[in-house]
Design a protein around this motif. Sequence first.
Motif, PDB file in Angstrom:
ATOM      1  N   ASP A 249       0.850  -1.192   0.000  1.00  0.00           N
ATOM      2  CA  ASP A 249       0.000   0.000   0.000  1.00  0.00           C
ATOM      3  C   ASP A 249       0.890   1.249   0.000  1.00  0.00           C
ATOM      4  OD1 ASP A 249      -2.472  -1.117  -0.092  1.00  0.00           O
ATOM      5  OD2 ASP A 249      -2.734  -1.217   2.077  1.00  0.00           O
ATOM      6  N   LYS A 250       0.874   1.981  -1.075  1.00  0.00           N
ATOM      7  CA  LYS A 250       1.614   3.233  -1.171  1.00  0.00           C
ATOM      8  C   LYS A 250       0.682   4.270  -1.783  1.00  0.00           C
ATOM      9  CE  LYS A 250       6.278   1.498  -1.741  1.00  0.00           C
ATOM     10  NZ  LYS A 250       7.483   1.493  -2.560  1.00  0.00           N
ATOM     11  N   ASN A 251       0.812   5.476  -1.307  1.00  0.00           N
ATOM     12  CA  ASN A 251       0.044   6.573  -1.876  1.00  0.00           C
ATOM     13  C   ASN A 251       0.710   6.993  -3.191  1.00  0.00           C
ATOM     14  OD1 ASN A 251      -1.747   6.560   0.237  1.00  0.00           O
ATOM     15  ND2 ASN A 251      -0.623   8.104   1.397  1.00  0.00           N
ATOM     16  N   ILE A 252      -0.051   7.043  -4.220  1.00  0.00           N
ATOM     17  CA  ILE A 252       0.476   7.405  -5.523  1.00  0.00           C
ATOM     18  C   ILE A 252      -0.086   8.755  -5.922  1.00  0.00           C
ATOM     19  CG2 ILE A 252       0.597   6.777  -7.964  1.00  0.00           C
ATOM     20  CD1 ILE A 252       0.277   3.867  -7.095  1.00  0.00           C
ATOM     21  N   SER A 253       0.770   9.683  -6.280  1.00  0.00           N
ATOM     22  CA  SER A 253       0.337  11.001  -6.715  1.00  0.00           C
ATOM     23  C   SER A 253       0.371  11.032  -8.234  1.00  0.00           C
ATOM     24  CB  SER A 253       1.250  12.088  -6.139  1.00  0.00           C
ATOM     25  OG  SER A 253       0.857  13.330  -6.650  1.00  0.00           O
TER      26      SER A 253
END
Length: 89
Positions: free
Chosen positions: A83-87
């Motif tokens: 789970d990683k926040n992707i911009s």
Amino acid sequence: MKKFLLLACLIVLFSGVNFTADAQCAMCGSTVNSASNEGSKEASGLNTGILYMLAIPYLAVMGIGYLWYKKYRKKNIIMEVEDKNISLN
């Protein structure tokens, strides 16, 4: 696999059944009529040959469909992704 075995058993079972076909071209019909009046068995052989010629394309389409099904069916694949926040901007 059970469905394939059932289908194979049904094909073998129905391939031994003798069906009569009355659809023939004019030349074949006259040959059969004259031969059957003389007591020859050419009529049943001709009908059997017609049925085999009709069955081959259906069997080929069934084989291609089976191969297509085996190749493109969905597989149960489990993927673990962090789970990683992707911009996106």
